[in-house]
Design a protein around this motif. Structure first.
Motif, PDB file in Angstrom:
ATOM      1  N   ALA A 104      36.034  30.968  32.048  1.00  0.00           N
ATOM      2  CA  ALA A 104      36.063  31.930  33.157  1.00  0.00           C
ATOM      3  C   ALA A 104      35.292  33.198  32.783  1.00  0.00           C
ATOM      4  O   ALA A 104      34.679  33.827  33.641  1.00  0.00           O
ATOM      5  N   ASP A 105      35.350  33.573  31.514  1.00  0.00           N
ATOM      6  CA  ASP A 105      34.600  34.712  30.992  1.00  0.00           C
ATOM      7  C   ASP A 105      34.822  35.990  31.803  1.00  0.00           C
ATOM      8  O   ASP A 105      33.885  36.721  32.104  1.00  0.00           O
ATOM      9  N   ASP A 106      36.083  36.210  32.165  1.00  0.00           N
ATOM     10  CA  ASP A 106      36.435  37.416  32.910  1.00  0.00           C
ATOM     11  C   ASP A 106      37.891  37.760  32.582  1.00  0.00           C
ATOM     12  O   ASP A 106      38.809  37.157  33.137  1.00  0.00           O
ATOM     13  N   ASP A 145      39.876  40.038  33.454  1.00  0.00           N
ATOM     14  CA  ASP A 145      40.718  40.419  34.589  1.00  0.00           C
ATOM     15  C   ASP A 145      41.243  39.194  35.336  1.00  0.00           C
ATOM     16  O   ASP A 145      42.356  39.196  35.836  1.00  0.00           O
ATOM     17  N   ARG A 146      40.420  38.155  35.422  1.00  0.00           N
ATOM     18  CA  ARG A 146      40.829  36.944  36.151  1.00  0.00           C
ATOM     19  C   ARG A 146      41.706  36.020  35.320  1.00  0.00           C
ATOM     20  O   ARG A 146      42.344  35.130  35.861  1.00  0.00           O
ATOM     21  N   THR A 147      41.729  36.200  34.003  1.00  0.00           N
ATOM     22  CA  THR A 147      42.444  35.252  33.142  1.00  0.00           C
ATOM     23  C   THR A 147      43.661  35.854  32.451  1.00  0.00           C
ATOM     24  O   THR A 147      44.223  35.245  31.546  1.00  0.00           O
ATOM     25  N   GLY A 181      35.464  30.725  40.715  1.00  0.00           N
ATOM     26  CA  GLY A 181      35.804  32.111  40.999  1.00  0.00           C
ATOM     27  C   GLY A 181      37.268  32.378  41.264  1.00  0.00           C
ATOM     28  O   GLY A 181      37.646  33.511  41.539  1.00  0.00           O
TER      29      GLY A 181
END
Length: 191
Positions: free
Chosen positions: A139-141, A143-145, A58
């Protein structure tokens, strides 16, 4: 935490390499030395695992994740050369091997050397970008990557700067240094 793992992996690379070479040459334990040298790439596996665990846990992707990908890419591409470099020095120092080879100083040989090194940098960049894409997918996000996509541009800039060396040596190859003319011995100096 991941920065500490990156630093630990860099230290681990040199410790495992030195242990393998010490076992191989001064201690004359060739099989043990070979086994330790085969463990050198495991350092990269440790770093990749730690990076994936951090992202899957996360954490937002940051500078440290991009640095880990770049470290792994360059370590894989240049690791063999570093091992060979150290092996030549250990063999010379502890086993009576020939003096270590240096890089060519001038001419076509130097130009070929610079292009080979650039090719390794291209491979390193491709590996690092592949790892970045893998981390983004894991990560499949988006915004996070977001930070990881910026790393591909950084690596491209590094590669563009690196390309200047082989291009320079191709366009203006280094020439051997001229030695001063020697005076004949045994007579008076020329006037």
């Amino acid at each position: 935490m991941l920065i500490a793992v990156i630093a630990g992996c860099e230290i681990g690379f040199w410790v495992v390499l030195a242990a393998g070479l010490a076992a191989r040459y001064p201690l004359r334990m060739r099989r043990t030395g070979a086994a330790l040298l085969l463990c050198v790439p495991l350092v990269d596996v440790v770093l990749l695992t730690a990076t994936v665990i951090d992202l899957r846990g996360g954490a937002a992707a940051g500078f440290r994740h991009g640095l880990a990908a770049a470290y792994i890419g360059y370590s894989v591409a240049f690791g063999h050369r570093m091992i060979r470099w150290a092996d030549e020095r250990f063999a010379h120092r502890f086993a009576g091997g020939p003096p270590p080879r240096g890089r060519p100083a001038h001419g076509r040989a130097r130009t070929r050397h610079e292009w080979r090194e650039f090719a390794k940098a291209v491979i390193a960049t491709a590996l690092a970008c592949g790892i970045l894409l893998l981390l983004i997918a894991l990560a499949d996000d988006p915004d996070r990557t977001r930070e990881l996509t910026g790393w591909t541009a950084r690596l491209g800039v590094i590669l563009a700067i690196w390309s200047l060396w082989p291009i320079t040596y191709t366009l203006a190859p280094a020439k051997p240094k001229k030695r001063p003319a020697q005076r004949p011995t045994g007579g008076p100096p020329p006037r």
